[in-house]
Design a protein around this motif. Structure first.
Motif, PDB file in Angstrom:
ATOM      1  N   UNK A   1       0.826  -1.216   0.000  1.00 56.03           N
ATOM      2  CA  UNK A   1       0.000   0.000   0.000  1.00 56.03           C
ATOM      3  C   UNK A   1       0.857   1.262   0.000  1.00 56.03           C
ATOM      4  N   UNK A   2       2.162   1.123   0.193  1.00 58.42           N
ATOM      5  CA  UNK A   2       3.049   2.283   0.264  1.00 58.42           C
ATOM      6  C   UNK A   2       3.448   2.697  -1.145  1.00 58.42           C
ATOM      7  N   UNK A   3       3.044   3.859  -1.543  1.00 58.63           N
ATOM      8  CA  UNK A   3       3.337   4.352  -2.883  1.00 58.63           C
ATOM      9  C   UNK A   3       4.817   4.705  -3.002  1.00 58.63           C
ATOM     10  N   UNK A   4       5.472   4.152  -4.007  1.00 57.51           N
ATOM     11  CA  UNK A   4       6.871   4.459  -4.250  1.00 57.51           C
ATOM     12  C   UNK A   4       7.851   3.667  -3.403  1.00 57.51           C
ATOM     13  N   UNK A   5       7.394   2.633  -2.731  1.00 58.16           N
ATOM     14  CA  UNK A   5       8.264   1.825  -1.892  1.00 58.16           C
ATOM     15  C   UNK A   5       9.364   1.146  -2.721  1.00 58.16           C
ATOM     16  N   UNK A   6      10.589   1.117  -2.155  1.00 61.42           N
ATOM     17  CA  UNK A   6      11.702   0.340  -2.701  1.00 61.42           C
ATOM     18  C   UNK A   6      12.312  -0.438  -1.545  1.00 61.42           C
ATOM     19  N   UNK A   7      12.328  -1.753  -1.676  1.00 61.39           N
ATOM     20  CA  UNK A   7      12.715  -2.604  -0.552  1.00 61.39           C
ATOM     21  C   UNK A   7      13.468  -3.831  -1.061  1.00 61.39           C
ATOM     22  N   UNK A   8      14.518  -4.228  -0.321  1.00 67.14           N
ATOM     23  CA  UNK A   8      15.304  -5.414  -0.668  1.00 67.14           C
ATOM     24  C   UNK A   8      15.396  -6.346   0.534  1.00 67.14           C
ATOM     25  N   UNK A   9      15.629  -7.617   0.258  1.00 66.83           N
ATOM     26  CA  UNK A   9      15.881  -8.612   1.297  1.00 66.83           C
ATOM     27  C   UNK A   9      17.328  -8.519   1.749  1.00 66.83           C
ATOM     28  N   UNK A  10      17.531  -8.257   3.049  1.00 67.84           N
ATOM     29  CA  UNK A  10      18.864  -8.235   3.654  1.00 67.84           C
ATOM     30  C   UNK A  10      18.966  -9.304   4.745  1.00 67.84           C
ATOM     31  N   UNK A  11      18.236 -10.409   4.626  1.00 64.84           N
ATOM     32  CA  UNK A  11      18.039 -11.296   5.757  1.00 64.84           C
ATOM     33  C   UNK A  11      18.888 -12.545   5.819  1.00 64.84           C
ATOM     34  N   UNK A  12      19.990 -12.630   5.073  1.00 67.05           N
ATOM     35  CA  UNK A  12      20.745 -13.881   5.029  1.00 67.05           C
ATOM     36  C   UNK A  12      21.365 -14.240   6.374  1.00 67.05           C
ATOM     37  N   UNK A  13      22.007 -13.302   7.021  1.00 66.43           N
ATOM     38  CA  UNK A  13      22.870 -13.636   8.161  1.00 66.43           C
ATOM     39  C   UNK A  13      22.093 -14.131   9.373  1.00 66.43           C
ATOM     40  N   UNK A  14      20.832 -13.731   9.528  1.00 64.83           N
ATOM     41  CA  UNK A  14      20.064 -14.185  10.695  1.00 64.83           C
ATOM     42  C   UNK A  14      18.747 -14.828  10.266  1.00 64.83           C
ATOM     43  N   UNK A  15      18.778 -15.540   9.178  1.00 63.01           N
ATOM     44  CA  UNK A  15      17.563 -16.168   8.669  1.00 63.01           C
ATOM     45  C   UNK A  15      17.186 -17.389   9.499  1.00 63.01           C
ATOM     46  N   UNK A  16      15.928 -17.745   9.435  1.00 63.62           N
ATOM     47  CA  UNK A  16      15.448 -18.978  10.053  1.00 63.62           C
ATOM     48  C   UNK A  16      16.069 -20.193   9.358  1.00 63.62           C
ATOM     49  N   UNK A  17      16.124 -20.150   8.054  1.00 65.20           N
ATOM     50  CA  UNK A  17      16.742 -21.220   7.265  1.00 65.20           C
ATOM     51  C   UNK A  17      16.877 -20.739   5.832  1.00 65.20           C
ATOM     52  N   UNK A  18      17.682 -21.460   5.058  1.00 65.35           N
ATOM     53  CA  UNK A  18      17.806 -21.116   3.640  1.00 65.35           C
ATOM     54  C   UNK A  18      16.473 -21.266   2.922  1.00 65.35           C
ATOM     55  N   UNK A  19      15.777 -22.377   3.170  1.00 66.06           N
ATOM     56  CA  UNK A  19      14.506 -22.607   2.477  1.00 66.06           C
ATOM     57  C   UNK A  19      13.494 -21.524   2.822  1.00 66.06           C
ATOM     58  N   UNK A  20      13.519 -21.077   4.074  1.00 69.61           N
ATOM     59  CA  UNK A  20      12.570 -20.036   4.475  1.00 69.61           C
ATOM     60  C   UNK A  20      12.924 -18.698   3.829  1.00 69.61           C
ATOM     61  N   UNK A  21      14.193 -18.347   3.783  1.00 73.59           N
ATOM     62  CA  UNK A  21      14.580 -17.116   3.107  1.00 73.59           C
ATOM     63  C   UNK A  21      14.168 -17.154   1.638  1.00 73.59           C
ATOM     64  N   UNK A  22      14.398 -18.282   0.999  1.00 73.07           N
ATOM     65  CA  UNK A  22      14.028 -18.422  -0.409  1.00 73.07           C
ATOM     66  C   UNK A  22      12.520 -18.256  -0.587  1.00 73.07           C
TER      67      UNK A  22
END
Length: 430
Positions: free
Chosen positions: A183-204
């Motif tokens: 709903x946020x107009x003009x949002x730009x967002x990236x995934x930075x979650x590798x180092x503290x992820x629950x798991x690789x499969x979950x991050x994917x």
């Protein structure tokens, strides 16, 4: 779509190594590695594991033999042909051949060096020592292994249906966040979650959900392997590691005061455009910007990674104005402790004053709060940082004194050299 619950149930059959590739790491690690390979290849460093949340006794949760098995597996990895081709030929930040021939030749023959592991007071003491370009590549996979082994330890006694319900609830929570964000107009967002992820499969899974749910608002992932597999932009620039090591190598207070700028001078020789992002908080943002050379004001933007993000953004905007730059042409990347509410607030505050982007980490890839008894999957703060360089201790001050690292005597020296006064303490969430 991968059935994550079934794969988790089957982990006891060892079908899922936690780290399955040397490029299962953050993109900025590879960019920094190339810069270090070029400028400081002979520097010797040690990296140490630090659990800031000492109430979580990792050595009581995780079997040491299983941890060694996963770390030894990582040491057996090398680039395969497809990974090498992707790094050599893919378009990164609008540039082909981002990685030089000599660096790629070295990387293709790399095996990560050995590690030292022992238990102490309910925690693991994990240390890596050797040449900086090699040792630095342990940071992300080491964290990913420990985070996922903790997840597996908590989930090991759950039944098949309990796991199905758990992941269904976590998926619903993630999708509800995505519905708010789109709903946020003009949002730009990236995934930075590798180092503290629950798991690789979950991050994917989270990356695929963001791709579908946010469309063009989702600009990519810091994880190189997922970026390659999902045909996404690999996102990342540089980290505190560079000024921490350069500063430790300084032979005088004067050299120390200039070390963070020397880092960026070396970086500027290799990169342009959106890769020219300043990370100013290693030794205090306000003093860093006050003493910065004029040429840094021409860089594309700033990443805010500690302290009060509103204060950090306001400081950056004032600095650009004072240096004759138009803040509306500049980029601020927020990346510290983000979740939906903070993203909504920061975007509303600053999107009409600067270009705004977000690097969303732990609360994207590891938000299982309240989903198991005793909140056993709540996120916690685990880091792996450079501790010494050529035998000298490294120091990080941050804009939050609770994130300060290094010997007390050296911390006081760095505060004096960089003119860091009183700082506001903030809770370290992740």
């Amino acid at each position: 779509m991968v059935d994550i619950a079934t794969r988790v149930w089957n982990h006891k059959w060892k079908i899922d190594p936690i780290v399955r590739s040397l490029i299962d790491t953050d993109f900025y690690k590879l960019l920094m590695c190339q810069s270090i390979f070029r400028n400081r290849p002979e520097t010797r460093v040690t990296f140490n594991l630090i659990n800031r949340t000492d109430s979580i006794r990792l050595a009581d949760l995780i079997d040491e033999g299983e941890l060694r098995e996963q770390l030894d597996h990582i040491r057996s990895l090398s680039l395969n042909r497809g990974e090498s081709t992707w790094l050599r030929g893919n378009l990164f930040y609008g540039k082909r051949q981002m990685f030089r021939f000599d660096f790629m030749e070295w990387f293709e023959n790399l095996r990560l060096p050995d590690y030292h592991l022992e238990k102490r007071d309910g925690q693991f003491r994990l240390e890596f020592e050797g040449a900086w370009p090699e040792v630095m590549l342990w940071e992300i996979p080491a964290l990913a292994v420990l985070m996922e082994l903790r997840s597996r330890a908590v989930l090991k006694d759950l039944g098949k249906f309990e796991l199905q319900v758990l992941y269904a609830r976590a998926m619903t929570r993630t999708w509800e966040k995505i519905e708010r964000l789109r709903k946020i107009d003009g949002l730009k967002l990236a995934d930075f979650g590798t180092r503290r992820r629950h798991s690789f499969l979950w991050q994917d899974w989270c990356v695929q959900a963001m791709t579908e749910g946010l469309g063009n608002a989702f600009v990519g992932t810091s994880n190189c392997l997922i970026a390659k597999n999902r045909d996404l932009e690999a996102i990342g620039t540089n980290a505190h590691e560079l000024p921490m090591v350069y500063s430790a190598l300084a032979s005088s207070d004067e050299e120390l005061s200039q070390a963070p700028y020397r880092v960026l001078a070396d970086w500027q020789e290799e990169h342009e455009g959106n890769l020219r992002i300043i990370l100013p908080d290693t030794y205090g943002t306000e003093q860093f910007l006050k003493n910065a050379p004029d040429w840094l004001a021409g860089w594309t933007g700033i990443r805010i990674d500690s302290g009060d993000p509103v204060r950090g953004a306001e400081t950056a905007i004032r600095w650009w104005k004072d240096r004759g730059e138009d803040p509306k042409q500049k980029l601020i990347i927020f990346s510290d402790g983000l979740d939906v509410e903070k993203i909504e607030d920061l975007h509303a505050r600053f999107s009409d004053r600067v270009r705004v982007s977000f690097g969303w980490g732990t609360m994207l890839t590891n938000d299982f709060r309240g989903l198991v008894p005793d909140d056993g999957l709540a996120p916690f703060s685990l880091v792996c940082k450079a501790a010494t360089a050529n035998g000298r201790p490294t120091v990080k001050l941050s804009d939050n004194p609770r994130k300060a690292m290094g010997p007390d005597k050296e911390i006081e020296r760095y505060k004096r050299v960089f003119g860091v006064g009183d700082q506001d303490e903030m809770e370290v969430f992740v």
